[in-house]
Design a protein around this motif. Structure first.
Motif, PDB file in Angstrom:
ATOM      1  N   TYR A   3       0.826  -1.205   0.000  1.00 53.10           N
ATOM      2  CA  TYR A   3       0.000   0.000   0.000  1.00 53.10           C
ATOM      3  C   TYR A   3       0.862   1.257   0.000  1.00 53.10           C
ATOM      4  O   TYR A   3       1.862   1.349   0.712  1.00 53.10           O
ATOM      5  N   GLU A   4       0.459   2.243  -0.800  1.00 52.59           N
ATOM      6  CA  GLU A   4       1.113   3.544  -0.848  1.00 52.59           C
ATOM      7  C   GLU A   4       0.041   4.626  -0.690  1.00 52.59           C
ATOM      8  O   GLU A   4      -0.820   4.775  -1.553  1.00 52.59           O
ATOM      9  N   ASP A 151      -1.911  -2.212   6.827  1.00 54.56           N
ATOM     10  CA  ASP A 151      -1.250  -1.634   5.651  1.00 54.56           C
ATOM     11  C   ASP A 151      -0.563  -0.318   6.002  1.00 54.56           C
ATOM     12  O   ASP A 151       0.545  -0.035   5.529  1.00 54.56           O
ATOM     13  N   TRP A 155       3.409   0.509   5.791  1.00 53.73           N
ATOM     14  CA  TRP A 155       3.962   1.626   5.013  1.00 53.73           C
ATOM     15  C   TRP A 155       4.887   2.472   5.883  1.00 53.73           C
ATOM     16  O   TRP A 155       5.986   2.851   5.456  1.00 53.73           O
ATOM     17  N   THR A 159       8.669   3.337   4.669  1.00 47.22           N
ATOM     18  CA  THR A 159       8.763   4.570   3.883  1.00 47.22           C
ATOM     19  C   THR A 159      10.120   5.240   4.064  1.00 47.22           C
ATOM     20  O   THR A 159      10.719   5.185   5.144  1.00 47.22           O
ATOM     21  N   HIS A 161      10.332   8.508   3.100  1.00 45.81           N
ATOM     22  CA  HIS A 161      10.009   9.936   3.116  1.00 45.81           C
ATOM     23  C   HIS A 161      10.480  10.567   4.423  1.00 45.81           C
ATOM     24  O   HIS A 161      10.605   9.895   5.457  1.00 45.81           O
TER      25      HIS A 161
END
Length: 335
Positions: A3-4, A151, A155, A159, A161
């Motif tokens: 999942y994104e 999910d 993530w 991640t 980010h």
């Protein structure tokens, strides 16, 4: 496929990250002083007051301080219980791991203890987000919540980010899923702070919730806008703006004739430096007049604005009678 979450990164977001990073470097120089002056606990109390106020809790900073000290407070029992629960959660703040789903469930159990049924468990029924009498968001069905939360945590764990972005994305996605029957706002804000604190410990002490409370309408508008666009960008930008503003207030107190300076570590240090020995003098409860005479100030209003209120706001001075701040018998002390 993994999942994104759907979100984009704007130039505004990148500029805010740069500004926040610069200010964090400046603020870190004051960290030891802030700890020594008990500002960590004071900011934590402001955080709790802001977060609960968003949900309708009316207790003041002074009343929350009294609850923390085990003193009786005249207020609705439900609101006092909310404060006790929040204090218990923040006492364990350093032990929660933001990537561990079991920690979130345990935090929710403590946060909502005695307030709702099913605390510490995901909801079993449908839930909507209301604005007055209007449903502004219908959360996903209850049977989808465990998968969606799994999910989301997956993530978060992988991640790459920047934590400023990842924390805001997690916060927005959490509010979209609305996994609990109650307490979703408090939990979403708590978990963003937790994610940020694992990146930079200064975030454990910053009263971001207070500014979110001041911009409550914009907070919900940002959530709604992101949902409408299927893009977390509006919410990311809003939260980064709040963080940026919080740091600026900590570093750059605004002083005007009508407004008491924003309380920062430096403000309190200046007061204590100017009136050497005030800390030891206040180990015994003192009246306002005693404190004013000690500082050698003749003007009562000037003393209240320039000394008494900043020290109370910072959590350095405490009210002996917190339920009656204007009592003629009021005295002030430090721990």
């Amino acid at each position: 496929m993994a999942y994104e979450p759907p979100f984009s990164i704007s130039a505004t977001t990148l500029n805010l990250i740069a500004s926040i990073s610069e200010q964090l470097g400046r603020l870190s120089a004051l960290t030891e002083q802030a700890q020594a002056l008990r500002l960590r606990r004071a900011n934590q109390i402001r955080t709790i007051q802001g977060s609960l106020a968003i949900e309708g809790n009316t207790l003041t900073v002074e009343q929350i301080t009294a609850v923390l000290e085990g003193k009786p407070v005249i207020a609705p029992q439900k609101e006092v219980q909310e404060v006790k629960n929040a204090l218990a959660v923040y006492e364990r703040f350093e032990h929660w791991l933001p990537g561990r789903e079991a920690d979130m469930l345990e935090a929710h159990r403590i946060l909502m203890m005695g307030l709702v049924d099913g605390e510490g468990n995901y909801r079993s029924g449908g839930v909507g987000v209301m604005s007055g009498s209007e449903v502004v968001h219908m959360a996903p069905p209850a049977n989808q919540v465990p998968r969606l939360m799994s999910d989301l945590f997956d993530w978060l764990g992988r991640t790459e980010h920047h934590p400023l972005i990842a924390s805001a994305v997690f916060h927005y996605e959490f509010e979209f899923i609305h996994p609990f029957a109650d307490g979703n706002g408090r939990m979403g804000r708590l978990w963003q702070s937790l994610i940020l604190a694992r990146w930079n410990p200064l975030f454990a002490n910053l009263p971001i919730e207070s500014l979110v409370h001041q911009h409550q309408a914009e907070y919900y508008q940002a959530i709604g806008r992101s949902t409408q666009l299927t893009d977390g960008a509006p919410f990311i930008e809003f939260m980064l703006q709040v963080i940026d503003e919080t740091l600026k207030e900590q570093l750059n107190p605004q002083v005007t004739p009508q407004v008491t300076p924003q309380v920062t570590p430096q403000v309190v240090l200046n007061i204590l430096s100017r009136y050497s020995g005030l800390d030891n003098y206040c180990l015994k409860p003192r009246s306002r007049q005693e404190l004013q005479d000690f500082c050698g100030l003749k003007d009562r209003e000037n003393f209240r604005k320039s000394v008494l209120k900043p020290l109370l706001d910072a959590g350095w001075l405490y009210l002996e009678i917190p339920d009656k701040p204007r009592s003629s018998k009021q005295r002030y002390y430090c721990l």
